[in-house]
Design an enzyme around this catalytic site. Structure first.
Site, PDB file in Angstrom:
ATOM      1  N   TYR B 132       0.834  -1.177   0.000  1.00 53.13           N
ATOM      2  CA  TYR B 132       0.000   0.000   0.000  1.00 53.13           C
ATOM      3  C   TYR B 132       0.884   1.248   0.000  1.00 53.13           C
ATOM      4  CZ  TYR B 132      -3.599   3.347   0.704  1.00 53.13           C
ATOM      5  OH  TYR B 132      -4.431   4.407   0.502  1.00 53.13           O
ATOM      6  N   SER B 240       4.410   8.691  12.768  1.00 52.64           N
ATOM      7  CA  SER B 240       5.871   8.581  12.820  1.00 52.64           C
ATOM      8  C   SER B 240       6.440   9.277  14.061  1.00 52.64           C
ATOM      9  CB  SER B 240       6.445   9.201  11.553  1.00 52.64           C
ATOM     10  OG  SER B 240       7.835   9.044  11.518  1.00 52.64           O
ATOM     11  N   GLN B 262      11.044  16.078  11.731  1.00 56.50           N
ATOM     12  CA  GLN B 262      10.051  15.077  12.088  1.00 56.50           C
ATOM     13  C   GLN B 262       8.647  15.695  12.123  1.00 56.50           C
ATOM     14  OE1 GLN B 262      10.562  11.886  12.430  1.00 56.50           O
ATOM     15  NE2 GLN B 262       8.421  11.446  12.894  1.00 56.50           N
ATOM     16  N   HIS B 265       5.974  15.947   9.231  1.00 56.06           N
ATOM     17  CA  HIS B 265       5.237  14.773   8.722  1.00 56.06           C
ATOM     18  C   HIS B 265       3.735  14.925   8.900  1.00 56.06           C
ATOM     19  CE1 HIS B 265       7.969  11.855   7.159  1.00 56.06           C
ATOM     20  NE2 HIS B 265       8.776  11.980   8.173  1.00 56.06           N
ATOM     21  N   GLU B 330      10.085   4.759  17.155  1.00 50.79           N
ATOM     22  CA  GLU B 330      10.313   4.291  15.790  1.00 50.79           C
ATOM     23  C   GLU B 330      11.761   4.603  15.373  1.00 50.79           C
ATOM     24  OE1 GLU B 330       8.316   6.603  12.850  1.00 50.79           O
ATOM     25  OE2 GLU B 330       8.384   5.028  11.327  1.00 50.79           O
ATOM     26  N   HIS B 331      12.133   5.889  15.427  1.00 52.66           N
ATOM     27  CA  HIS B 331      13.517   6.299  15.159  1.00 52.66           C
ATOM     28  C   HIS B 331      14.129   6.808  16.456  1.00 52.66           C
ATOM     29  CE1 HIS B 331      11.266   7.285  11.381  1.00 52.66           C
ATOM     30  NE2 HIS B 331      12.298   6.714  10.805  1.00 52.66           N
ATOM     31  N   ASP B 363      15.894   7.702   6.054  1.00 54.74           N
ATOM     32  CA  ASP B 363      14.695   7.657   5.212  1.00 54.74           C
ATOM     33  C   ASP B 363      15.033   7.435   3.744  1.00 54.74           C
ATOM     34  OD1 ASP B 363      12.780   7.904   7.128  1.00 54.74           O
ATOM     35  OD2 ASP B 363      12.361  10.031   6.795  1.00 54.74           O
ATOM     36  N   GLU B 417       1.357 -37.529  26.226  1.00 47.37           N
ATOM     37  CA  GLU B 417       0.384 -36.614  25.627  1.00 47.37           C
ATOM     38  C   GLU B 417      -0.847 -37.350  25.074  1.00 47.37           C
ATOM     39  OE1 GLU B 417       2.363 -33.645  23.163  1.00 47.37           O
ATOM     40  OE2 GLU B 417       3.334 -32.858  24.971  1.00 47.37           O
ATOM     41  N   HIS B 422       0.371 -41.797  17.280  1.00 44.31           N
ATOM     42  CA  HIS B 422       1.624 -41.173  16.849  1.00 44.31           C
ATOM     43  C   HIS B 422       2.772 -42.175  16.999  1.00 44.31           C
ATOM     44  CE1 HIS B 422      -0.507 -37.415  16.570  1.00 44.31           C
ATOM     45  NE2 HIS B 422       0.589 -36.712  16.364  1.00 44.31           N
TER      46      HIS B 422
END
Lengths: 432, 432
Positions: B132, B240, B262, B265, B330-331, B363, B417, B422
């Site tokens: 996207y 961000s 920043q 944004h 984030e950063h 970036d 079990e 098995h």
């Protein structure tokens, strides 16, 4: 073809939506979602009180805030309720899983200089992890090994197990022993969606965790999906599956044995064969018919096979590969000529090659994980590994000279994206 | 301390829930969820028709089933609408990202014999991926590079981009050019939650994909969370953030420049400083006050800084590290003595070391990804990488001898079990 236990399709007769396993009953899903949301909200607002109430309602257990957590005495006592052989077998599984996971973690870190810019990628453990271990019909110490131990190998400092208690207010002793052997820090007697809520949001007694993993009922799975807005989860999980891709050289008796072993997991467990050999298909049907009747837990096995088992007879091996990949099984056994080479083209959670690699081996002894993507999710998800308990962090260090070299390109890109102050921040490094 | 642009806290005054960024407005979230569900359902049931209707409603674009997909002519035409420098800058970014991602993929496969059992782990590309790419205020060709190119490097055979069209029914030419340069297979003029629905469930024109990645509005993010029951997604994404951890030796002017970059944004973007130096805090405030007023897009920057910017003054560097890790930005820029060593203890999506490593560098030019975990998710998630476009598959091959050696342990575990069939499947290998 003689009528047998499982449904047999010729590939050309397959309905076009055969592989759409997510044919969700919208109404049932909406009801489930609403029920689980109610549980999540109650735990969020009432904390321990809600957990105690749900333990009484669902597990018939009388717990208090003080007994929600398994005590050191309970863990010590658990060892007296299990055999020496069981402890040794859990230790064996621990050793197997450790060897494999440690190999996986070797060489995963990268450090490089790209035109003067140092770029490093390191793996760091997630701070805290919650492992859900189902209770109910049986004890699953192997789930503890496959989740908590793997988190331990990743270096996770705080590992929590939630598992439903029995009516006496105890967690299964094998789960307690396995938790102790694998270095789990806290075990709580909480099951179902309420356990997922407690791990995600915390209560007075249970501090929240950063990631929740492990298999569970449809309530547990729905709860994991719903809390995934707020906390990391491993993957959506559904009923277990084995698909066997086999050619005319394969042993029908072994295929039937593996399908039966899969079918004992539960009535919605898928056991299937895809083959270009109509003869093999018939032989497997015959063997299933004969062997299932005399198998332990025969009623469950027969019920599961007849409802969810299937065989598809293909025109050739290429079509068999195509259909196998559309299905994208949790476990894929390949019993065919040149299986190793064939496996390069195959899609599945785990691929088992040759006649001596049944699912029962990988569940307990190969060191690979048995928490695997089901329901076609193997198309995009991986089995659980130590890497899933770590964060991949990049670290960048640039010199003034290297920054100067890339300045002009950054100007074009920041102008393009209308972020002029981003370029000003670069320019500031070259002004006084 | 002189009043400035951003809120300043002394660490001991911080409210205890300061770092709980997920203080969700329950009512608003429920409304958003209901709206997005309506969009998802409409796309599920009406397919292309719904996409055309939403394009008219949200993008003011007149589209038909025939024009939903960007044509080869539109892509060719896009090159005439961008500059040579822009194309070169996208190529530059492509080269940077490629070098880093290829280094990351080296040495990721493991093949080993563990006591006679061959266990191999291979990485295989996911069959199809949807990226996207937001539209709206600006063009984001860098998002194409950071998502689609990385999928290409992973070897994904089918890469789809969805991005909203303008009122003329066109996708931004820079997005088209970047898609072409990065080897995208299909570009669709679909934005918002409806794009996520189309990628997850498919329409007549758009075949569904196995994994959906990329940033977007709160509608896109909610849609990704909702479809994650059925298809893989990268991570929940929010506004961000940059957090700067700095000591008294850092340059207040550079810190202010990075906080301003920043802030451009969007109004909900977080720009913050954590420092043990009250003097530095004051200098940063002074610089912000001076520099923000004369910055391009000053109004937006000032609004964002005053609403979401903050400075925390700590008692010492250890407390600064602790608070930094609670925030899990984030950063994270580290401008402090011995920053490299400090970084070993720090939690963030991406760590930038020293005075010449601003976010604007990472970036666009360091080759690291700028699709990163926000809102504290850096505690458990990693930035996007080629590995996220691959499945980790284990392949197991066991010999009869090796199986015989582990038989006894498997018997104990399967008995434990309650899975007798098995063990029977193992036993069948040793019977005739």
């Amino acid at each position: 073809m003689q009528k047998g236990l499982v449904k047999v399709w010729e590939s050309k007769q397959l309905p076009s939506d055969w592989f759409k396993r997510q044919q969700v009953d919208q109404k049932a899903t909406a009801d489930l979602e609403a029920n689980v949301k109610t549980i999540l909200n109650q735990v969020k607002t009432e904390g321990d009180k809600a957990l105690i109430e749900f333990a009484q309602k669902f597990d018939k257990a009388q717990l208090t805030a003080a007994t929600l957590k398994a005590s050191p005495e309970e863990i010590k006592d658990a060892y007296t309720q299990v055999t020496k052989e069981q402890v040794a077998a859990i230790e064996f599984m621990k050793q197997r899983v450790s060897v494999f996971q440690k190999q996986l973690l070797a060489n995963t870190e990268v450090k490089a200089f790209n035109e003067g810019i140092m770029v490093q990628t390191v793996l760091r453990p997630i701070e805290s992890v919650g492992c859900y271990v189902p209770g109910g019909q049986a004890a699953y110490p192997s789930t503890v090994v496959m989740t908590a131990l793997v988190a331990k190998i990743a270096g996770v400092p705080r590992i929590v197990v939630c598992s439903p208690s029995d009516a006496a207010g105890k967690v299964n002793p094998l789960v307690l022993v396995a938790s102790d052997i694998c270095g789990v820090d806290e075990v709580y007697k909480v099951g179902g969606a309420q356990a997922i809520a407690a791990l995600a949001y915390g209560t007075e007694t249970i501090a929240p965790v950063r990631k929740i993993v492990g298999p569970g009922s449809k309530y547990v799975t729905m709860a994991k999906v719903l809390v995934s807005q707020d906390v990391a989860i491993d993957m959506p999980a559904g009923p277990s599956e084995v698909l066997i891709l086999a050619d005319q050289y394969a042993d029908a008796r072994l295929i039937a044995a593996d399908m039966i072993s899969q079918a004992e997991h539960g009535t919605d467990s898928v056991a299937a064969l895809i083959t270009p050999s109509a003869k093999l298909a018939q032989e497997v049907q015959d063997n299933l018919f004969k062997m299932a009747a005399s198998a332990p837990r025969a009623e469950k096995v027969v019920d599961s096979l007849s409802k969810y088992g299937f065989i598809i007879v293909c025109t050739d091996i290429d079509e068999a590969v195509k259909l196998t990949n559309q299905f994208a099984a949790e476990h894929l056994e390949v019993m065919a000529n040149d299986a190793q080479k064939l496996s390069e083209k195959l899609v599945a959670g785990l691929i088992l090659i040759g006649p001596n690699s049944p699912v029962a081996l990988s569940d307990y002894a190969s060191g690979t994980n048995h928490v695997l993507p089901t329901g076609g999710f193997a198309q995009a998800f991986s089995g659980l590994s130590a890497i899933d308990f770590m964060r991949r962090v990049s670290i960048v260090e640039c010199s003034r000279e290297a920054l100067e070299k890339v300045k002009a390109q950054i100007k074009v890109l920041t102008d393009t994206e209308n972020l002029p102050n981003h370029y000003r921040a670069i320019e500031a490094r070259f002004q006084k």
